[in-house]
Design a protein around this motif. Sequence first.
Motif, PDB file in Angstrom:
ATOM      1  N   THR A 188      -4.106  -2.219  -3.402  1.00 19.90           N
ATOM      2  CA  THR A 188      -4.096  -3.132  -2.260  1.00 19.90           C
ATOM      3  C   THR A 188      -5.396  -3.929  -2.206  1.00 19.90           C
ATOM      4  O   THR A 188      -5.384  -5.128  -1.893  1.00 19.90           O
ATOM      5  N   ALA A 189      -6.522  -3.292  -2.518  1.00 18.11           N
ATOM      6  CA  ALA A 189      -7.807  -4.003  -2.556  1.00 18.11           C
ATOM      7  C   ALA A 189      -7.787  -5.094  -3.619  1.00 18.11           C
ATOM      8  O   ALA A 189      -8.324  -6.188  -3.412  1.00 18.11           O
ATOM      9  N   THR A 240      -4.925   2.408  -2.335  1.00 14.00           N
ATOM     10  CA  THR A 240      -6.066   1.661  -1.791  1.00 14.00           C
ATOM     11  C   THR A 240      -6.615   0.680  -2.818  1.00 14.00           C
ATOM     12  O   THR A 240      -6.881  -0.485  -2.500  1.00 14.00           O
ATOM     13  N   LEU A 241      -6.784   1.145  -4.066  1.00 14.43           N
ATOM     14  CA  LEU A 241      -7.319   0.264  -5.110  1.00 14.43           C
ATOM     15  C   LEU A 241      -6.364  -0.897  -5.417  1.00 14.43           C
ATOM     16  O   LEU A 241      -6.806  -2.036  -5.591  1.00 14.43           O
ATOM     17  N   ALA A 299      -3.247   8.103  -2.683  1.00 15.99           N
ATOM     18  CA  ALA A 299      -3.900   7.268  -1.663  1.00 15.99           C
ATOM     19  C   ALA A 299      -4.990   6.406  -2.291  1.00 15.99           C
ATOM     20  O   ALA A 299      -5.155   5.232  -1.933  1.00 15.99           O
ATOM     21  N   VAL A 300      -5.710   6.979  -3.238  1.00 15.05           N
ATOM     22  CA  VAL A 300      -6.761   6.209  -3.927  1.00 15.05           C
ATOM     23  C   VAL A 300      -6.119   5.071  -4.726  1.00 15.05           C
ATOM     24  O   VAL A 300      -6.593   3.926  -4.686  1.00 15.05           O
ATOM     25  N   PHE A 343       0.829  -1.202   0.000  1.00 16.43           N
ATOM     26  CA  PHE A 343       0.000   0.000   0.000  1.00 16.43           C
ATOM     27  C   PHE A 343       0.867   1.258   0.000  1.00 16.43           C
ATOM     28  O   PHE A 343       0.643   2.188  -0.780  1.00 16.43           O
ATOM     29  N   LEU A 356       0.998   3.970  -2.887  1.00 18.97           N
ATOM     30  CA  LEU A 356       0.619   5.343  -2.548  1.00 18.97           C
ATOM     31  C   LEU A 356       1.705   6.313  -3.006  1.00 18.97           C
ATOM     32  O   LEU A 356       1.408   7.327  -3.649  1.00 18.97           O
TER      33      LEU A 356
END
Length: 193
Positions: free
Chosen positions: A51-52, A48-49, A44-45, A26, A30
């Motif tokens: 890592t998701a 997050t995406l 950050a988005v 992540f 980032l």
Amino acid sequence: MDEFRIRAGNFPRLVAPFVAPLALFFVVCLLLGAIFTGSTPLGAVIGTLATAALLAVLVAKHRRLATGTVVRFSADGVELTDSYGFRVHLRWPDITRIDVVDTQLAGPRRIGRPGGVRVRVEPLRSVGLVGWGERTVPPRVPGWMRERLARVPVDPATGRPEVAIPLGEFDPLWEGGAMGAWVRRHRPDLMGR
């Protein structure tokens, strides 16, 4: 014969060893996202995406593991099979002990920058059966796994490798349940009672 499967609700136990690598992933995503877009919120988005998406891969692998992994108890012994093609068989007389079993889910090598943050995926630890048995390995396994299996002790009398069946992955309280009853029936000496 009795069959037991991994409980569907144990995903947190499977993902726990991956927490540190996921956190590092992540942070890297980032930073790269922020550098390439020039925006920390957009970075950050992206982190997050990404890592998701990686977490979604773990969910899919867990689902395959939970639905395809079976341990079977019979009068002959105990057998573990999974959807990847691994098979381990232990006959009752060849079980040497009940012990801690480490299940390595990913390569044991550390990832990260030398001198900086370095993480690795720790093995899952549970209690299970250990002894001299038979092991079938699918043709396509990672090199680190082949090396690890090549270092496993071999019974000098029979040439069979030492294998383990992690019953604690199916039920952490297996010794008091139906699996423990099978062991008490066929190998009461192992249970210490």
